[in-house]
Scaffold this active site. Structure first.
Site, PDB file in Angstrom:
ATOM      1  N   LYS A  95       0.848  -1.199   0.000  1.00  0.00           N
ATOM      2  CA  LYS A  95       0.000   0.000   0.000  1.00  0.00           C
ATOM      3  C   LYS A  95       0.886   1.252   0.000  1.00  0.00           C
ATOM      4  O   LYS A  95       2.103   1.147   0.202  1.00  0.00           O
ATOM      5  CB  LYS A  95      -0.927  -0.032   1.210  1.00  0.00           C
ATOM      6  CG  LYS A  95      -0.209   0.010   2.527  1.00  0.00           C
ATOM      7  CD  LYS A  95      -1.092  -0.469   3.670  1.00  0.00           C
ATOM      8  CE  LYS A  95      -0.339  -0.356   4.979  1.00  0.00           C
ATOM      9  NZ  LYS A  95      -0.949  -1.143   6.043  1.00  0.00           N
ATOM     10  N   TYR A 153      14.131  31.369   2.307  1.00  0.00           N
ATOM     11  CA  TYR A 153      12.920  32.019   2.806  1.00  0.00           C
ATOM     12  C   TYR A 153      13.002  32.268   4.314  1.00  0.00           C
ATOM     13  O   TYR A 153      13.442  31.395   5.061  1.00  0.00           O
ATOM     14  CB  TYR A 153      11.701  31.120   2.567  1.00  0.00           C
ATOM     15  CG  TYR A 153      11.283  31.002   1.129  1.00  0.00           C
ATOM     16  CD1 TYR A 153      11.023  32.127   0.350  1.00  0.00           C
ATOM     17  CD2 TYR A 153      11.102  29.749   0.555  1.00  0.00           C
ATOM     18  CE1 TYR A 153      10.611  31.989  -0.966  1.00  0.00           C
ATOM     19  CE2 TYR A 153      10.683  29.610  -0.748  1.00  0.00           C
ATOM     20  CZ  TYR A 153      10.443  30.738  -1.518  1.00  0.00           C
ATOM     21  OH  TYR A 153      10.022  30.600  -2.793  1.00  0.00           O
ATOM     22  N   MET A 205       9.674  24.445  -1.919  1.00  0.00           N
ATOM     23  CA  MET A 205       8.753  23.509  -2.552  1.00  0.00           C
ATOM     24  C   MET A 205       9.499  22.510  -3.433  1.00  0.00           C
ATOM     25  O   MET A 205       9.255  21.308  -3.381  1.00  0.00           O
ATOM     26  CB  MET A 205       7.717  24.285  -3.358  1.00  0.00           C
ATOM     27  CG  MET A 205       6.571  23.455  -3.858  1.00  0.00           C
ATOM     28  SD  MET A 205       5.385  24.456  -4.766  1.00  0.00           S
ATOM     29  CE  MET A 205       4.389  25.129  -3.443  1.00  0.00           C
TER      30      MET A 205
HETATM   31  C1  LIG Z   1      -0.011  -1.927   6.729  1.00  0.00           C
HETATM   32  C2  LIG Z   1      -0.511  -3.156   7.336  1.00  0.00           C
HETATM   33  C3  LIG Z   1       0.376  -4.203   7.630  1.00  0.00           C
HETATM   34  C4  LIG Z   1       1.878  -4.090   7.492  1.00  0.00           C
HETATM   35  O1  LIG Z   1       2.385  -3.393   8.601  1.00  0.00           O
HETATM   36  P1  LIG Z   1       3.955  -3.157   8.799  1.00  0.00           P
HETATM   37  O2  LIG Z   1       4.066  -2.553  10.150  1.00  0.00           O
HETATM   38  O3  LIG Z   1       4.377  -2.218   7.719  1.00  0.00           O
HETATM   39  O4  LIG Z   1       4.615  -4.462   8.686  1.00  0.00           O
HETATM   40  C5  LIG Z   1      -0.184  -5.388   8.088  1.00  0.00           C
HETATM   41  N1  LIG Z   1      -1.523  -5.512   8.269  1.00  0.00           N
HETATM   42  C6  LIG Z   1      -2.381  -4.503   8.024  1.00  0.00           C
HETATM   43  C7  LIG Z   1      -3.840  -4.695   8.263  1.00  0.00           C
HETATM   44  C8  LIG Z   1      -1.906  -3.289   7.565  1.00  0.00           C
HETATM   45  O5  LIG Z   1      -2.770  -2.296   7.350  1.00  0.00           O
END
Ligand SMILES: *Cc1c(COP(=O)(O)O)cnc(C)c1O
Length: 383
Positions: free
Chosen positions: A37, A275, A323
């Site tokens: 993800k 800045y 930026m």
């Molecule tokens: C993101 C996630 C993981 C992985 O977690 P890590 O700490 O990156 O290993 C596992 N299970 C769920 C439900 C997650 O959302």
């Protein structure tokens, strides 16, 4: 490798393979779902899919959204995909089209999937998310009966394929009492599922910290994310692991971030930089400009805080991060030229700038530093 880019990310295939192998050794005989993800924790989703596609130790990818699942399929992932996040009502068909295994936590979605599956004459592998004390996604004991009814009503569902949960307090502490409590809750809930005739085929609970620290959380499948990319979930996890007798150096960071110097200038004493005039020279200085800013994921909190590496030496960031640009002090690095590569994350000679160090400076966690790396940065796969 000749790189023309001004700013780019490098991904080490060897490091990734080492991390996956280490996790497979820690949970022998278990399946592994690698979390990709958030653009594969900023590493680049398509690139990570390409790197993992021929790794037989990885059975699943887990994604948050349907869009991410689409990219996985498009990039050539043919094995199972676990969909962790919620799905919009009008996108449920994608579960069939992309052959996903959704983690389900609301009844309307389950019913929708059941109807679609029945109509298509297909069976759908769903995973029930159980509420054990994180109070995020997840269903409690009292809701299980009504979920059981939905399962039994639909030929395409019949039973959940999996049961899962997620720990609330396993990364940030060396006190694992709450994790033990959640594990007991999980066992009780899967027991209830069984009594209701919807016993799961597989069970899974372990993110990286759980997988690394507690064998009893492994069940049939582990779901590591951050550790696959070569990072410990936290210092506490690392300490707990080492105190438990775990070996050192099992994880190696996969990602490095580099950028080329695009301008060099000489400053006199008592000149301001950037800045807000937050930095003022005290003596003559040489300054280099890098084409990287907070838009790229280099946090503005790093202003006047961090350093990059150039020719194996540290070059401090001067003034505020802009930026798209940042300024670094190269007074002590005489060999720096236009086009010289600087390392923002990674190793140069005997020096390293770690994701963990950047996270500390920016008052956040390594997960956020990685997840915020701009998807538009080019990703290059190295040996
Ligand atoms: C993101 C996630 C993981 C992985 O977690 P890590 O700490 O990156 O290993 C596992 N299970 C769920 C439900 C997650 O959302």
């Amino acid at each position: 490798m000749k790189i023309a880019e001004l700013s780019w990310i490098e991904l080490s295939r060897a490091a990734l393979e080492q991390n996956v192998a280490a996790l497979a050794t820690i949970a022998p005989g278990k399946m592994m779902a690698v979390s990709v993800k958030a653009n594969a924790y900023g590493h680049g989703l398509a690139e990570m899919v390409a790197l993992l596609a021929d790794n037989k130790k990885v059975h699943y990818l887990s994604v948050h959204s349907i869009e991410e699942a689409e990219v996985c399929r498009w990039a050539g992932w043919e094995r199972a995909i676990l969909l962790l996040g919620p799905m919009p009502a009008d996108e449920a068909e994608a579960v069939l089209e992309l052959d996903l295994e959704p983690v389900v936590f609301d009844r309307a979605t389950l019913e929708r999937l059941g109807r679609l599956g029945d109509r298509a004459g297909r069976s759908i592998k769903t995973h029930l998310k159980l509420e054990t004390g994180t109070n995020r996604q997840g269903i409690g004991e009292r809701e299980l009966t009504s979920f059981a009814a939905v399962y039994k009503k639909h030929q395409s569902l019949r039973r959940p394929y999996g049961a899962s949960t997620h720990f609330a307090n396993i990364e940030d502490t060396i006190d694992h009492e709450y994790a033990d409590y959640q594990l007991a809750q999980f066992r009780a809930l899967t027991g209830t599922m069984k009594k209701l005739g919807i016993g799961p085929t597989i069970r899974h609970t372990a993110s990286s910290a759980a997988a690394l620290l507690f064998d009893q959380t492994h069940f049939d499948l582990i779901r590591p994310g951050i550790s696959v990319y070569g990072h410990w979930p936290s210092r506490e996890t690392y300490l707990s692991y080492r105190l438990g007798g775990g070996k050192n150096n099992i994880l190696r960071p996969v990602l490095s971030w580099k950028a080329r110097v695009t301008q060099i200038k000489k400053l006199a004493a008592d000149e301001y930089i950037g800045y807000g005039c937050t930095y003022r020279t005290t003596s003559p200085a040489r300054l280099a400009i890098l084409p990287v800013g907070y838009y790229d994921g280099y946090d503005r909190l790093l202003s006047n805080q961090s350093h990059v590496l150039i020719n194996g030496r540290r070059a401090p960031v001067r003034g505020r991060i802009c930026m798209n640009l940042m300024m670094i002090d190269i007074t002590d690095s005489s060999r720096v030229r236009l086009g010289s590569p600087a390392t923002l994350i990674g190793v140069d000679g005997d020096q390293r700038v770690s994701v963990e160090q950047l996270a500390e400076w920016a008052q956040t966690i390594s997960y956020e530093v990685l997840a915020r790396l701009s998807p538009s940065l080019p990703r290059l796969i190295t040996a």
